[in-house]
Design a protein around this motif. Sequence first.
Motif, mmCIF file in Angstrom:
data_model
loop_
_atom_site.group_PDB
_atom_site.id
_atom_site.type_symbol
_atom_site.label_atom_id
_atom_site.label_comp_id
_atom_site.label_asym_id
_atom_site.label_seq_id
_atom_site.Cartn_x
_atom_site.Cartn_y
_atom_site.Cartn_z
ATOM 1 N N ASP A 1 0.849 -1.186 0.000
ATOM 2 C CA ASP A 1 0.000 0.000 0.000
ATOM 3 C C ASP A 1 0.884 1.235 0.000
ATOM 4 O O ASP A 1 1.552 1.546 0.982
ATOM 5 N N TYR A 2 0.904 1.931 -1.114
ATOM 6 C CA TYR A 2 1.773 3.098 -1.263
ATOM 7 C C TYR A 2 1.543 4.127 -0.173
ATOM 8 O O TYR A 2 2.493 4.741 0.325
ATOM 9 N N LEU A 3 0.287 4.334 0.221
ATOM 10 C CA LEU A 3 -0.011 5.364 1.211
ATOM 11 C C LEU A 3 0.548 5.033 2.581
ATOM 12 O O LEU A 3 0.688 5.918 3.425
ATOM 13 N N LEU A 4 0.882 3.767 2.806
ATOM 14 C CA LEU A 4 1.349 3.345 4.127
ATOM 15 C C LEU A 4 2.786 2.835 4.102
ATOM 16 O O LEU A 4 3.200 2.077 4.971
ATOM 17 N N ALA B 1 -6.274 4.511 9.059
ATOM 18 C CA ALA B 1 -4.828 4.588 8.840
ATOM 19 C C ALA B 1 -4.498 5.649 7.799
ATOM 20 O O ALA B 1 -3.542 6.414 7.953
ATOM 21 N N TYR B 2 -5.299 5.698 6.731
ATOM 22 C CA TYR B 2 -5.068 6.712 5.697
ATOM 23 C C TYR B 2 -5.224 8.116 6.262
ATOM 24 O O TYR B 2 -4.427 9.013 5.974
ATOM 25 N N GLY C 1 -5.146 11.399 -1.119
ATOM 26 C CA GLY C 1 -4.022 10.885 -0.348
ATOM 27 C C GLY C 1 -2.830 10.542 -1.219
ATOM 28 O O GLY C 1 -1.677 10.715 -0.815
ATOM 29 N N PHE C 2 -3.082 10.058 -2.437
ATOM 30 C CA PHE C 2 -1.981 9.757 -3.354
ATOM 31 C C PHE C 2 -1.248 11.029 -3.751
ATOM 32 O O PHE C 2 -0.014 11.046 -3.828
ATOM 33 N N TYR C 3 -1.997 12.096 -4.012
ATOM 34 C CA TYR C 3 -1.348 13.370 -4.304
ATOM 35 C C TYR C 3 -0.477 13.809 -3.125
ATOM 36 O O TYR C 3 0.693 14.178 -3.294
ATOM 37 N N GLU C 4 -1.060 13.800 -1.930
ATOM 38 C CA GLU C 4 -0.310 14.293 -0.774
ATOM 39 C C GLU C 4 0.944 13.466 -0.529
ATOM 40 O O GLU C 4 2.045 14.010 -0.339
#
Length: 558
Positions: A133-136, A166-167, A183-186
């Motif tokens: 998971d890229y965001l984590l 978590a996100y 979230g992907f942008y941030e």
Amino acid sequence: MTTLSTSNTVVHTVPDLPPQAVGHGEVFTRRWVVDLIFDLLGYTAEKDLVTARLVEPACGSGAFLAAAATRISTSCRAHGRPISDALASVRAFDLLSRNVQMSRRVVEKELLNEGWQPDEATQVATAWVQQGDYLLQPASEQGADYVVGNPPYIRLEDVPDDRMAAYRRVCSTMGGRADIYIGFYETALRSLNPDGQLGFICADRWMRNQYGGRLRQLVNSCFSMDLALIMHDVDAFDDQVSAYPAITIISNRPQGVAVAADTNRSFGAEQARSFASWYSNADKQSTTTESFQGARMPHWFDDDASWPAASPARLAMLEDLTERFSLLENSQTGTRVGIGIATGADKVFLTEDSDLVEDDRLLPMAMVRDTRNGNLDWHGTYLVNPWTDDGDLVDLTLYPRLASYFEEHSAVLRKRYVATKQPLRWYKTIDKVDHDLTCRPKLLFPDMKLTIHPVLDQGRFYPHHNLYFIVSDVWDMRVLGGLLLSKVAEAFVEAYAVKMRGGTLRFQAQYLRRIRVPSPADITEEDQIALATAFEQRDVAAATAVSLRVYGLSELPE
């Protein structure tokens, strides 16, 4: 359960996500669109790409990785490097094992076609693509010179609760009912090395809607918005979707020159190459072709509330006016934008009976219907006014007819939220009456209208809450009315406002406040007379012609 590290290196436990557990928002990108993004970023084979780190947050079927493999392969040949030097040059992530395997096969195939050995191709593909998971991911895994991709389109509330929590912990911009791509942008932006660049094709709704506000603030405060290329009508994906996509290029550096661009249905691979060529030539300020338009601006719009939507040429004009002129609402001229009174019970507080209560408890009200012909044609509506000149509620014992009327309707009045919060003040309106406003000259604007529609009240009425008003200590309201009647002023509102069905615009305070105006002292007497005359005659064309001169514009771009 799977334990994943966040970008703050705090460990969270979130549930595994098998493919059937949740929609993953997968929309796969056409190869020519991928190549366009790489070209816009300057991620080209002439450079030693091995030395740059490219990250793909959600690799899907591997469209971006295939293009990266080709470019890195060509770069390695040009710089005399083995492909094994590129083991750390790309990091790609995906939640689904099937996508990881598919992407690895795509990379292997691309490298084999480029003439590399099977074991080399397998080694590189395995190193590049990871399940996760890229965001984590830990912060140490995310440093990037380039982040590219097509983030997944999933509403945050459709994500399992533990993962959503978590996100939210790691992505401060994901407020409210945000789409997960926020979230992907941030995460991508925060991962960029100095001068690093993000190149996404994604829905452009975050540029204007409420849930994108925090992301706009992050971009404005820390990054350079280099390009917004709108592609709403372009066949950019393998499947037909209604995603309202745009390519955005954002850099980790202070804001510099920005490009606004738009495309139409005929925009394809050939036109994409032409656009990339124009974009890379900083000497060319604007372009218009059969397939796209583009305009360079000194910088991007720095307002976090919303970014405007208009043609590139019109955006460039608005940015120019923003640079050269002051906001309509400002303290130097004492100009203020507001909204009329909300009562919470119009059926009780509004009346056309001039003998209903004591005379001094009836306040003449301006209503939307009074403004329809461009002049204030009062139809006789009054506010049953519970407020004194000092801003206090009246003592009902001093007004027996008013007291009797309110008591007659007390059941309705006491049920209102404003009354339940303050039971002893049950007969108050939601808003107070500002009695000074009544006697002031003011421009009134109906909330919903096809075109901008300022109407002058010389100082006789109090506006209803469906009317917005402008008052000023300095402006001659007829001169200001002429400016605001023009298509130049309307262009500001049109770029920012919500557009309703049939093209109706919302002329609300937050949009009127976007309008830029010259100083009254800078308008010649001749132009002031011309603006006032155009306003009085409701001559939009004349008002626009004078306004163009006042603003120093030769024309109003479409």
